[in-house]
Scaffold this motif. Sequence first.
Motif, PDB file in Angstrom:
ATOM      1  N   GLN A  19       0.847  -1.092  -0.124  1.00  0.00           N
ATOM      2  CA  GLN A  19      -0.016   0.022  -0.106  1.00  0.00           C
ATOM      3  C   GLN A  19       0.870   1.263  -0.010  1.00  0.00           C
ATOM      4  N   LEU A  20       2.001   1.272   0.737  1.00  0.00           N
ATOM      5  CA  LEU A  20       2.883   2.405   0.754  1.00  0.00           C
ATOM      6  C   LEU A  20       3.314   2.662  -0.707  1.00  0.00           C
ATOM      7  N   LEU A  21       3.741   1.844  -1.565  1.00  0.00           N
ATOM      8  CA  LEU A  21       4.136   1.882  -2.637  1.00  0.00           C
ATOM      9  C   LEU A  21       2.980   2.229  -3.703  1.00  0.00           C
ATOM     10  N   LEU A  22       1.800   1.871  -3.404  1.00  0.00           N
ATOM     11  CA  LEU A  22       0.588   2.085  -4.313  1.00  0.00           C
ATOM     12  C   LEU A  22       0.475   3.812  -4.147  1.00  0.00           C
ATOM     13  N   ASP A  23       0.619   4.183  -2.997  1.00  0.00           N
ATOM     14  CA  ASP A  23       0.195   5.385  -2.548  1.00  0.00           C
ATOM     15  C   ASP A  23       1.490   6.424  -2.842  1.00  0.00           C
ATOM     16  N   HIS A  24       2.776   5.803  -2.661  1.00  0.00           N
ATOM     17  CA  HIS A  24       3.872   6.648  -2.725  1.00  0.00           C
ATOM     18  C   HIS A  24       4.880   5.991  -3.368  1.00  0.00           C
ATOM     19  N   PRO A  25       4.787   6.207  -4.700  1.00  0.00           N
ATOM     20  CA  PRO A  25       5.443   5.193  -5.640  1.00  0.00           C
ATOM     21  C   PRO A  25       6.982   5.853  -5.961  1.00  0.00           C
ATOM     22  N   ASP A  26       7.146   7.004  -5.615  1.00  0.00           N
ATOM     23  CA  ASP A  26       8.520   7.563  -5.762  1.00  0.00           C
ATOM     24  C   ASP A  26       9.018   7.320  -4.587  1.00  0.00           C
ATOM     25  N   ASP A  27       8.793   6.744  -3.359  1.00  0.00           N
ATOM     26  CA  ASP A  27       9.556   6.450  -2.170  1.00  0.00           C
ATOM     27  C   ASP A  27      10.222   5.028  -2.247  1.00  0.00           C
ATOM     28  N   GLN A  28      11.053   4.993  -0.887  1.00  0.00           N
ATOM     29  CA  GLN A  28      11.811   3.681  -1.011  1.00  0.00           C
ATOM     30  C   GLN A  28      11.161   2.743   0.195  1.00  0.00           C
ATOM     31  N   VAL A  29      10.688   1.748  -0.220  1.00  0.00           N
ATOM     32  CA  VAL A  29      10.168   0.752   0.959  1.00  0.00           C
ATOM     33  C   VAL A  29      10.885  -0.261   1.123  1.00  0.00           C
ATOM     34  N   THR A  30      11.248  -0.874   2.390  1.00  0.00           N
ATOM     35  CA  THR A  30      11.978  -1.982   2.570  1.00  0.00           C
ATOM     36  C   THR A  30      11.108  -2.838   3.596  1.00  0.00           C
ATOM     37  N   VAL A  31      11.017  -4.173   3.390  1.00  0.00           N
ATOM     38  CA  VAL A  31      10.502  -4.969   4.262  1.00  0.00           C
ATOM     39  C   VAL A  31      11.678  -5.903   4.930  1.00  0.00           C
ATOM     40  N   LEU A  32      11.711  -5.767   6.332  1.00  0.00           N
ATOM     41  CA  LEU A  32      12.700  -6.896   6.880  1.00  0.00           C
ATOM     42  C   LEU A  32      11.874  -7.903   7.441  1.00  0.00           C
ATOM     43  N   GLU A  33      12.151  -9.040   7.117  1.00  0.00           N
ATOM     44  CA  GLU A  33      11.909 -10.315   7.650  1.00  0.00           C
ATOM     45  C   GLU A  33      12.996 -11.296   8.086  1.00  0.00           C
ATOM     46  N   LYS A  34      12.731 -11.994   9.353  1.00  0.00           N
ATOM     47  CA  LYS A  34      14.092 -12.631   9.813  1.00  0.00           C
ATOM     48  C   LYS A  34      13.795 -14.000   9.365  1.00  0.00           C
ATOM     49  N   GLU A  35      12.829 -14.290   8.886  1.00  0.00           N
ATOM     50  CA  GLU A  35      12.846 -15.767   8.285  1.00  0.00           C
ATOM     51  C   GLU A  35      13.003 -15.935   7.003  1.00  0.00           C
ATOM     52  N   ASP A  36      13.336 -17.162   6.241  1.00  0.00           N
ATOM     53  CA  ASP A  36      13.776 -17.327   4.919  1.00  0.00           C
ATOM     54  C   ASP A  36      12.726 -17.266   3.993  1.00  0.00           C
ATOM     55  N   ARG A  37      11.366 -17.164   4.200  1.00  0.00           N
ATOM     56  CA  ARG A  37      10.237 -16.620   3.576  1.00  0.00           C
ATOM     57  C   ARG A  37       9.321 -16.018   4.227  1.00  0.00           C
ATOM     58  N   PRO A  38       8.435 -15.352   3.514  1.00  0.00           N
ATOM     59  CA  PRO A  38       7.239 -14.541   4.192  1.00  0.00           C
ATOM     60  C   PRO A  38       6.102 -15.406   4.782  1.00  0.00           C
ATOM     61  N   GLY A  39       5.586 -14.924   5.761  1.00  0.00           N
ATOM     62  CA  GLY A  39       4.284 -15.545   6.325  1.00  0.00           C
ATOM     63  C   GLY A  39       4.565 -16.854   6.935  1.00  0.00           C
ATOM     64  N   ARG A  40       5.662 -16.922   7.714  1.00  0.00           N
ATOM     65  CA  ARG A  40       6.054 -18.206   8.281  1.00  0.00           C
ATOM     66  C   ARG A  40       5.311 -18.612   9.705  1.00  0.00           C
ATOM     67  N   HIS A  41       4.950 -17.487  10.235  1.00  0.00           N
ATOM     68  CA  HIS A  41       4.290 -17.537  11.673  1.00  0.00           C
ATOM     69  C   HIS A  41       2.695 -17.505  11.647  1.00  0.00           C
ATOM     70  N   GLN A  42       2.205 -16.532  12.145  1.00  0.00           N
ATOM     71  CA  GLN A  42       0.722 -16.146  12.177  1.00  0.00           C
ATOM     72  C   GLN A  42       0.166 -16.428  10.959  1.00  0.00           C
TER      73      GLN A  42
END
Length: 392
Positions: A19-42
């Motif tokens: 959503q950040l990039l949809l609304d702010h396409p010229d900004d920089q967005v980084t996601v930090l995930e400690k696991e080796d793939r997204p969505g590992r837990h809940q």
Amino acid sequence: MTRYVVIGGGIVGLAVARQLLLDHPDDQVTVLEKEDRPGRHQTGHNSGVIHAGVYYKAGSLKATLCKAGAASMVEFCTEHAVPFKITGKLIVATDESQLGRLRDLQQRALDNGLPVRMLSRHEAKEFEPHVSCVAAMHVASTGIVDYGQVTTVLARLFGELGGDLRLGAKVTGIADDVVETTAGDFPADVLINCAGLYADKIAILAGVRPPARIVPFRGEYAQLRADRTDLVKGLIYPVPDPRFPFLGVHLTKMIDGSVHAGPNAVLALAREGYSWRDVNVKEFAATATYPGLLRLARRNLRYGLSEMARSLSARRFAESVAELMPEITQADLEPGGAGVRAQAIKPDGSLVDDFLIVRTGRQVHVLNAPSPAATSSLEIAKHIVADLPIPS
């Protein structure tokens, strides 16, 4: 250019990042995930239900974002070819003493503008021929989906928009304008904490004192043997006890046709404790000595002991399932995995019963986002991004 860093690569974190990039396409967005793939837990251990929003107090974030989220999740899945099904569900009163709570739940659903209908026992059997009840409420807009697949699509879309998803990046420290991780340091003008089971710990690293602490509750599932799945047509839930945040053991026909029974709710021995064998002594000691949990436990000792007994006894677990459907026996059930719910509890022992989002300075912390957060994830993202702190 504003540099946004989102901590947590579950469904909420990736929905916010997209959503950040949809609304702010010229900004920089980084996601930090400690696991080796997204969505590992809940996210990866979710029941897969697209909740309608029946249970939540009218006007609360859960009520408004869940109702809108169910609609936007269906739209998202349709657009991106993620399999889903609108099954509807029955919430059933198994004896006369539950009828008052069922009527209260009907009023709450109506207050939330949801399409529900009260059914007699005979009418309920038209939806679920094998169910046992004295009355039921039909919730037409409930559905099922695989939230792991939704998260995979969100990660792909985020990347296509130019986002940077860093896996194996465990946060170790947070300064004014940098997030330190095991994969290096990342500059951050705005920090958004979607760390789920560790959201309160991340807040503390960022210099924020959270108003509640995350306490992990494990929910264990069984599943019906493949030759018995025809007993269940959709979703069957008991009438919940309003004193507790858990909905009780229920039956869910999953998107792949399997049927899950559960969950129970027991205190986990680690924040990522998916079985009795998963023990983190330091984490459990901190949880077990937390005054908020001790106060909650004193008020609900009998309930907690009954949940533990159901965890340790397959017979008792099967008896809970049989209250909804007497034809299901212990022999019909197989182990079905477990998930851990990140439940925020205040120091006075009260449960945080709504989504809790704390904004301070150039930071946003999602400090309570258990169910129905997966259903609501796209709307939680819009809610957060629409009112972001402005970097100075």
